[in-house]
Design an enzyme around this catalytic site. Structure first.
Site, PDB file in Angstrom:
ATOM      1  N   ARG A  62     -63.299  -7.832 -99.486  1.00 16.74           N
ATOM      2  CA  ARG A  62     -63.204  -9.309 -99.168  1.00 16.74           C
ATOM      3  C   ARG A  62     -63.479 -10.127-100.510  1.00 16.74           C
ATOM      4  NH1 ARG A  62     -65.234  -7.151 -94.775  1.00 16.74           N
ATOM      5  NH2 ARG A  62     -67.276  -7.556 -95.530  1.00 16.74           N
ATOM      6  N   GLU A  99     -77.704   1.143 -95.203  1.00 10.83           N
ATOM      7  CA  GLU A  99     -78.588   1.520 -94.079  1.00 10.83           C
ATOM      8  C   GLU A  99     -78.150   2.549 -93.094  1.00 10.83           C
ATOM      9  OE1 GLU A  99     -78.453  -1.489 -90.904  1.00 10.83           O
ATOM     10  OE2 GLU A  99     -77.966  -2.912 -92.581  1.00 10.83           O
TER      11      GLU A  99
END
Length: 177
Positions: A62, A99
């Protein structure tokens, strides 16, 4: 309605995506609203110009949308920061932790001119992990990072700490929701 209010309304919030407990900020609503998208590009281009950037790097995927429009508006080179294995030819690569795993990004070595001042652009700045790795790539190629630029910032995830001392500019920030 102000431009920032229109931007806020255009950003879709998707709870539980891509996994439970995550609130996803979707910028596709910005892309289908020409006035809002133009506002973003105009404001981001002003920031790039003020920082003295002579190239713009977009982070996959993006970030490409905004970086490409900014680079075209300013008449400067567009550098793509891609996921590993997407660029042919000689590349530089850098691994970084997420993460939920490890990713790797790369750039074409030849795309970064020695001494270039590069503005790193993404749609959303969260923990700063991807942008930290991208900064390393730019520096390894002989460029300097003029700043980090995003449409959305999530300052509660402490990206400014991870990205300092380089300036970070976002158009709109959200606290944890």
């Amino acid at each position: 309605m102000t431009n920032l209010e229109a931007l806020d309304r255009a950003i879709r919030r998707i709870p539980g995506f891509p996994k439970p407990g995550v609130l996803f900020y979707d910028i596709t609503g910005v892309l289908i609203a020409p006035r809002v998208f133009s506002f973003c590009v105009r404001e981001m281009a002003k920031t790039c110009k003020a920082a003295g950037a002579d190239a713009v790097a977009g982070v996959e995927a993006r970030g490409f949308v905004f970086a490409g429009a900014i680079a075209a508006k300013l008449g400067v080179p567009l550098i793509l920061v891609r996921k590993k294995g997407k660029l042919p030819g000689r590349t530089l690569s850098k691994k970084y932790a997420l993460e939920y795993g490890v990713e790797e990004i790369e750039v074409h070595r030849a795309d970064i001119r020695e001494g270039a001042r590069v503005m790193l652009v993404d749609d959303l700045i969260a923990t700063g992990g991807t942008l930290t790795a991208a900064r390393s790539l730019i520096e390894d190629a002989g460029g300097t990072v003029a700043g980090f630029l995003g449409v959305i910032g999530l300052p509660f995830l402490h990206y400014e700490e991870a990205l300092k001392p380089t300036p970070v500019v976002t158009l709109i920030n959200f606290d944890s929701e």
